[in-house]
Design a protein around this motif. Structure first.
Motif, mmCIF file in Angstrom:
data_model
loop_
_atom_site.group_PDB
_atom_site.id
_atom_site.type_symbol
_atom_site.label_atom_id
_atom_site.label_comp_id
_atom_site.label_asym_id
_atom_site.label_seq_id
_atom_site.Cartn_x
_atom_site.Cartn_y
_atom_site.Cartn_z
ATOM 1 N N THR A 1 38.169 77.673 22.988
ATOM 2 C CA THR A 1 39.426 77.115 23.492
ATOM 3 C C THR A 1 39.149 76.641 24.916
ATOM 4 O OG1 THR A 1 40.695 78.676 22.152
ATOM 5 C CG2 THR A 1 41.869 77.554 23.921
ATOM 6 N N PHE A 2 38.609 75.434 25.002
ATOM 7 C CA PHE A 2 38.268 74.850 26.293
ATOM 8 C C PHE A 2 39.349 73.842 26.666
ATOM 9 C CE2 PHE A 2 33.358 75.460 26.603
ATOM 10 C CZ PHE A 2 33.521 76.802 26.315
ATOM 11 N N GLN A 3 39.877 73.966 27.888
ATOM 12 C CA GLN A 3 40.928 73.070 28.359
ATOM 13 C C GLN A 3 40.531 72.418 29.674
ATOM 14 O OE1 GLN A 3 44.104 76.231 28.189
ATOM 15 N NE2 GLN A 3 45.243 74.627 27.136
ATOM 16 N N PHE A 4 41.094 71.236 29.903
ATOM 17 C CA PHE A 4 40.821 70.499 31.133
ATOM 18 C C PHE A 4 42.106 70.407 31.943
ATOM 19 C CE2 PHE A 4 40.261 66.300 33.361
ATOM 20 C CZ PHE A 4 39.340 66.768 34.285
ATOM 21 N N GLY A 5 42.101 70.989 33.142
ATOM 22 C CA GLY A 5 43.271 70.952 34.008
ATOM 23 C C GLY A 5 43.176 69.795 34.991
ATOM 24 N N ASP A 6 43.955 68.766 34.765
ATOM 25 C CA ASP A 6 43.884 67.565 35.596
ATOM 26 C C ASP A 6 45.260 67.256 36.178
ATOM 27 O OD1 ASP A 6 43.305 65.196 36.830
ATOM 28 O OD2 ASP A 6 43.071 64.035 34.984
ATOM 29 N N VAL A 7 45.406 67.413 37.488
ATOM 30 C CA VAL A 7 46.672 67.071 38.154
ATOM 31 C C VAL A 7 46.408 66.122 39.317
ATOM 32 C CG1 VAL A 7 47.983 69.121 37.502
ATOM 33 C CG2 VAL A 7 46.479 69.219 39.486
ATOM 34 N N TYR A 8 45.389 65.281 39.157
ATOM 35 C CA TYR A 8 45.047 64.312 40.206
ATOM 36 C C TYR A 8 46.261 63.488 40.606
ATOM 37 C CZ TYR A 8 42.706 60.405 42.566
ATOM 38 O OH TYR A 8 42.330 59.458 43.483
ATOM 39 N N ASP A 9 46.966 62.954 39.616
ATOM 40 C CA ASP A 9 48.102 62.080 39.911
ATOM 41 C C ASP A 9 49.215 62.828 40.633
ATOM 42 O OD1 ASP A 9 48.505 63.587 37.598
ATOM 43 O OD2 ASP A 9 49.869 62.109 36.706
ATOM 44 N N TYR A 10 49.420 64.089 40.267
ATOM 45 C CA TYR A 10 50.473 64.885 40.914
ATOM 46 C C TYR A 10 50.110 65.159 42.377
ATOM 47 C CZ TYR A 10 53.686 68.744 41.835
ATOM 48 O OH TYR A 10 54.666 69.548 42.382
ATOM 49 N N PHE A 11 48.863 65.536 42.621
ATOM 50 C CA PHE A 11 48.420 65.780 44.001
ATOM 51 C C PHE A 11 48.520 64.499 44.822
ATOM 52 C CE2 PHE A 11 44.813 68.005 46.606
ATOM 53 C CZ PHE A 11 45.670 68.058 47.699
ATOM 54 N N GLN A 12 48.162 63.370 44.204
ATOM 55 C CA GLN A 12 48.266 62.089 44.898
ATOM 56 C C GLN A 12 49.711 61.783 45.260
ATOM 57 O OE1 GLN A 12 45.423 59.565 45.542
ATOM 58 N NE2 GLN A 12 47.046 59.495 47.063
ATOM 59 N N ASP A 13 50.634 62.127 44.389
ATOM 60 C CA ASP A 13 52.049 61.872 44.662
ATOM 61 C C ASP A 13 52.538 62.742 45.823
ATOM 62 O OD1 ASP A 13 54.517 60.433 43.726
ATOM 63 O OD2 ASP A 13 55.242 62.491 43.549
ATOM 64 N N ILE A 14 52.062 63.990 45.889
ATOM 65 C CA ILE A 14 52.412 64.846 47.031
ATOM 66 C C ILE A 14 51.947 64.215 48.329
ATOM 67 C CG2 ILE A 14 51.914 67.057 48.159
ATOM 68 C CD1 ILE A 14 51.859 68.374 45.446
ATOM 69 N N ILE A 15 50.749 63.645 48.310
ATOM 70 C CA ILE A 15 50.192 63.014 49.506
ATOM 71 C C ILE A 15 50.937 61.728 49.843
ATOM 72 C CG2 ILE A 15 48.121 61.871 50.415
ATOM 73 C CD1 ILE A 15 46.495 63.920 48.729
ATOM 74 N N ASP A 16 51.253 60.938 48.816
ATOM 75 C CA ASP A 16 51.914 59.650 49.039
ATOM 76 C C ASP A 16 53.388 59.811 49.393
ATOM 77 O OD1 ASP A 16 49.554 58.373 48.439
ATOM 78 O OD2 ASP A 16 50.096 57.953 46.352
ATOM 79 N N ARG A 17 54.040 60.829 48.839
ATOM 80 C CA ARG A 17 55.471 61.026 49.070
ATOM 81 C C ARG A 17 55.730 62.484 49.459
ATOM 82 N NH1 ARG A 17 59.125 59.363 44.359
ATOM 83 N NH2 ARG A 17 57.879 60.941 43.257
ATOM 84 N N PRO A 18 55.221 62.919 50.589
ATOM 85 C CA PRO A 18 55.347 64.329 50.963
ATOM 86 C C PRO A 18 56.780 64.810 51.069
ATOM 87 C CG PRO A 18 54.654 62.999 52.837
ATOM 88 C CD PRO A 18 54.539 62.127 51.623
ATOM 89 N N TYR A 19 57.686 63.943 51.544
ATOM 90 C CA TYR A 19 59.073 64.368 51.742
ATOM 91 C C TYR A 19 59.756 64.707 50.419
ATOM 92 C CZ TYR A 19 58.326 62.535 56.427
ATOM 93 O OH TYR A 19 57.824 62.300 57.690
ATOM 94 N N MET A 20 59.296 64.105 49.335
ATOM 95 C CA MET A 20 59.882 64.389 48.028
ATOM 96 C C MET A 20 59.482 65.773 47.517
ATOM 97 S SD MET A 20 61.703 61.759 47.347
ATOM 98 C CE MET A 20 62.051 62.026 45.610
ATOM 99 N N HIS A 21 58.493 66.364 48.144
ATOM 100 C CA HIS A 21 57.995 67.672 47.716
ATOM 101 C C HIS A 21 58.193 68.756 48.774
ATOM 102 C CE1 HIS A 21 55.973 65.896 44.168
ATOM 103 N NE2 HIS A 21 55.767 64.863 44.963
ATOM 104 N N GLY A 22 58.943 68.426 49.811
ATOM 105 C CA GLY A 22 59.257 69.427 50.826
ATOM 106 C C GLY A 22 58.323 69.468 52.025
ATOM 107 N N PHE A 23 57.451 68.459 52.171
ATOM 108 C CA PHE A 23 56.527 68.410 53.301
ATOM 109 C C PHE A 23 56.925 67.286 54.262
ATOM 110 C CE2 PHE A 23 54.132 69.884 49.567
ATOM 111 C CZ PHE A 23 53.656 71.101 50.034
#
Length: 248
Positions: A159-181
């Protein structure tokens, strides 16, 4: 020249894991140990330091031996061999985490002399390279994800899984205020106006509220950013998060 960073290769970590297995077999018996390691959950992460503290630095031979395509291929081929080795040692439930937008960490922004833009090309010391740092991460994620999928389908009981949240992390960086930063480009921990200080030291100065910063130092996200990324990763992997509760 050598960066004074203590580290173990994944192969070395697997070697140490073998020592742990031997210890547990002696402690609880072979059958119980096999069951323990077969039912355990394994988390594997690699790649960021291989790029940032190796390939993207001109002081190491890998920087000139490979180009972006061949270095990613080398890393993914090595990863596949290491995951097969772990499976051979009894690991069945493995989650591998992909890379985030490496070109957006404060250090990479500083190298291209930009306080706001992510690094879309290597700095002036890498004139023979034309790769975007973020594109290297995306290429690695794509190929590593394909390997994880292939191993999950071909290895027995894997049961091998790939955890990929590149796009989510990029959104935090691009729109920090939307995530509380309110800051996604500078580190919370610095040494006054001296950059880069790489990691925190006893002489460093901290921002007033680290929860408002995406990055703790030149490399690493803050606790708050890591928490959001972790929760999103678990959601995408369909893992239920149980809230902590306390009783009096």
């Amino acid at each position: 020249m050598h960066l004074q960073i203590q580290r173990f290769s994944l192969y070395k970590q697997i070697e140490l894991f073998q020592g742990t297995q031997a210890f547990m077999r002696e402690k609880i018996g072979r059958a119980a140990a096999v069951k323990l390691f077969g039912e355990a959950y394994y988390v594997v992460a690699m790649g960021a330091n291989d790029f940032i503290n190796n390939y993207l630095l001109p002081v190491y031979s890998d920087s000139w031996t490979y180009n972006g395509e061949t270095f990613v291929k080398y890393m993914v081929t090595t990863l596949e061999a290491q995951l097969r080795l772990l499976h051979g040692l009894g690991a069945r439930r493995v989650t591998f985490f992909g890379l985030g937008p490496m070109g957006c960490i404060p250090l990479q922004r500083l190298l291209q002399r930009s306080s706001t833009a992510c690094q879309e090309s290597t700095n002036k010391y890498f004139s023979k390279k034309k790769e975007s740092t973020n594109k290297l991460a995306l290429s690695f994620n794509k190929q590593a994800g394909a390997v994880i999928k292939q191993l999950a389908a071909s290895l027995p009981n894997a049961t091998f899984q790939f955890g990929d949240v590149y796009d989510y992390f990029q959104d935090i960086i691009d729109r920090p205020y939307m995530h509380g930063f309110n800051n996604s480009h500078a580190p919370c921990c610095t040494l006054g106006k001296v950059r880069p200080t790489l990691t925190c030291t006893p002489l460093s100065t901290l921002c007033k509220d680290r929860s408002k910063y995406v990055f703790w130092d030149e490399y690493h996200p803050t606790d708050r950013a890591n928490e959001l990324i972790a929760l999103e990763t678990l959601r995408r992997l369909n893992i239920t998060v149980v809230a902590n509760t306390t009783s009096s």
